[in-house]
Write an enzyme that holds these catalytic residues in place. Structure first.
Site, PDB file in Angstrom:
ATOM      1  N   CYS A  23      12.227 -13.122 -10.946  1.00  0.00           N
ATOM      2  CA  CYS A  23      12.587 -13.645 -12.267  1.00  0.00           C
ATOM      3  C   CYS A  23      14.026 -14.156 -12.319  1.00  0.00           C
ATOM      4  O   CYS A  23      14.284 -15.280 -12.773  1.00  0.00           O
ATOM      5  CB  CYS A  23      12.345 -12.592 -13.338  1.00  0.00           C
ATOM      6  SG  CYS A  23      13.394 -11.116 -13.235  1.00  0.00           S
ATOM      7  N   HIS A  26      14.037  -7.940 -16.914  1.00  0.00           N
ATOM      8  CA  HIS A  26      13.321  -9.206 -16.769  1.00  0.00           C
ATOM      9  C   HIS A  26      14.060 -10.299 -17.525  1.00  0.00           C
ATOM     10  O   HIS A  26      14.763 -10.037 -18.505  1.00  0.00           O
ATOM     11  CB  HIS A  26      11.889  -9.081 -17.296  1.00  0.00           C
ATOM     12  CG  HIS A  26      11.030 -10.262 -16.953  1.00  0.00           C
ATOM     13  ND1 HIS A  26      10.634 -10.554 -15.667  1.00  0.00           N
ATOM     14  CD2 HIS A  26      10.519 -11.262 -17.733  1.00  0.00           C
ATOM     15  CE1 HIS A  26       9.887 -11.648 -15.666  1.00  0.00           C
ATOM     16  NE2 HIS A  26       9.808 -12.110 -16.900  1.00  0.00           N
ATOM     17  N   HIS A  60       9.040 -18.549 -16.594  1.00  0.00           N
ATOM     18  CA  HIS A  60       9.503 -17.347 -15.900  1.00  0.00           C
ATOM     19  C   HIS A  60       8.600 -17.027 -14.717  1.00  0.00           C
ATOM     20  O   HIS A  60       7.492 -17.554 -14.594  1.00  0.00           O
ATOM     21  CB  HIS A  60       9.572 -16.153 -16.867  1.00  0.00           C
ATOM     22  CG  HIS A  60       8.216 -15.612 -17.258  1.00  0.00           C
ATOM     23  ND1 HIS A  60       7.959 -14.264 -17.423  1.00  0.00           N
ATOM     24  CD2 HIS A  60       7.036 -16.245 -17.534  1.00  0.00           C
ATOM     25  CE1 HIS A  60       6.690 -14.088 -17.780  1.00  0.00           C
ATOM     26  NE2 HIS A  60       6.115 -15.261 -17.851  1.00  0.00           N
TER      27      HIS A  60
END
Length: 384
Positions: free
Chosen positions: A293, A341, A353
């Site tokens: 990520c 994240h 993402h």
């Protein structure tokens, strides 16, 4: 005649008994296919599919929640591990630099000591008469005066240089001791993080094995549960009025990145990130074939000309924060309480993402996960 009437009565009784016995017989007969539903009476709904995986007592929803939590824990541990590793590498480089500087300083001191020794030996060969005495015995006043000046300058320069080099050597040695101690601590922290990562990866492997044991239709229902939960969270977020311009909303995957001006740094970052859609998520990857990520967001902003921290936790800690009402394409949304994240906002209520292992870089609703906050990589430059 009487016998005929008796036979008829007996036949009537038998028929009546046969009629009364029909329901009982029907209970043991093969089921009769239902008639087709009429427009006025629709067919009853089919029973809901089982949510229990084969060979496991948990429901698919429980498996989904467990896997999500495992992946989040693993992402957090890996983020901290990557940060510790980067710090250790920087510290190691600094230690090498300081060690070389100490060696250079020691060589300079050794050279000065050799020169001082050579001067002492020359003085001994000349009868032990110091330079001061030679100046006193000279017959030339001008030579005497100039010699005194040079002697004093040389003596002061030697003393200052020796003092400075010794001080620098002491400082460098202390710096190296401090850096080595700090590096040892970082190496220890990195080892602990590696152990934690190993433990989490073991759980992830177990979760992946559990998923792999599901039937094909169960795996599809598991993905459907993920989509439903993401959609529910997105709708809840949109309903909160978090976005300033709800009229610009798009459905998942619609107009990916269309809200970004490619003439700006944020637009360039969005263009890079959306060009990676479909590439797999891989732990610690920074491209070009796979990403995690924060690897995706850091590389996207690097392509736009701005260097940002490598991990989502450092991106949250170090980059300027902004309010959700002011969000614009290129900004980074940080998720979960531990900042484990990150996704890049592309406009229309969406992010691009890299979700987790087993998934590819994709478009998702910006509110489909728990939002911690928003940061803007180019806030200091004002390049929009």
């Amino acid at each position: 005649m009487g016998r005929r009437r008796g036979a008829a009565a007996a036949l009537t009784v038998v028929c009546a008994l046969a009629v009364l016995a029909l329901p009982v017989q029907a209970a043991h007969a093969a089921p009769i296919a239902p008639s087709a539903p009429s427009p006025l009476r629709p067919a009853p709904p089919s029973p809901a599919p089982s949510t229990t995986p084969s060979g496991d007592g948990r429901s698919l929803e429980e498996v989904r929640k467990e896997m999500d939590e495992l992946y989040r824990q693993a992402a957090s541990a890996t983020d901290a591990y990557n940060l510790a590793e980067g710090q250790a590498e920087k510290q190691s480089t600094e230690i090498v630099r300081l060690s070389r500087a100490i060696v250079d300083g020691q060589l300079r001191i050794d050279d000065l000591q050799r020169r001082a020794g050579a001067a002492a030996r020359a003085q001994y060969r000349d009868g032990g008469m110091p330079d001061q005495a030679r100046l006193v015995l000279t017959d030339d006043p001008d030579l005497f005066l100039s010699g005194v000046g040079r002697l004093r300058q040389g003596q002061k320069a030697t003393r200052d240089l020796l003092t400075e080099l010794k001080q620098k050597q002491g400082d460098l040695e202390q710096y190296t001791r401090d850096a080595s101690a700090h590096w040892t601590k970082l190496e220890s922290a990195r080892a602990r993080q590696a152990e934690r990562k190993k433990e989490i990866e073991g759980k992830i492997k177990a979760a992946e094995e559990l998923e792999s044991k599901l039937e094909a239709d169960e795996r599809e229902r598991l993905r459907e549960l993920e989509r439903q939960e993401a959609a529910r969270a997105q709708q809840e977020w949109l309903g909160s009025g978090a976005l300033k311009d709800p009229g610009a909303l798009k459905g998942p995957g619609q107009g990916a990145g269309a809200g970004a001006d490619t003439g700006t740094a944020g637009g360039k970052a969005v263009a890079f990130a959306t060009a990676q859609i479909g590439k797999p998520y891989v732990w610690g990857a920074e491209g070009p074939d796979s990403y995690d990520c924060s690897g995706l967001t850091s590389q996207a902003w690097a392509a736009a000309g701005t260097v940002i921290p490598r991990t989502s936790q450092e991106q949250w800690r170090l980059l300027p924060r902004i309010g959700m009402a002011d969000i614009r394409p290129g900004d980074l949304i940080i998720y979960h309480d531990d900042a484990s994240h990150v996704g890049m906002y592309i406009g229309g209520g969406q992010i691009v993402h890299a979700p987790r292992p087993g998934r590819d870089v994709t478009i998702a609703g910006a509110g489909s996960m728990r939002i911690l906050g928003v940061v803007r990589p180019d806030a200091a430059t004002g390049d929009r």
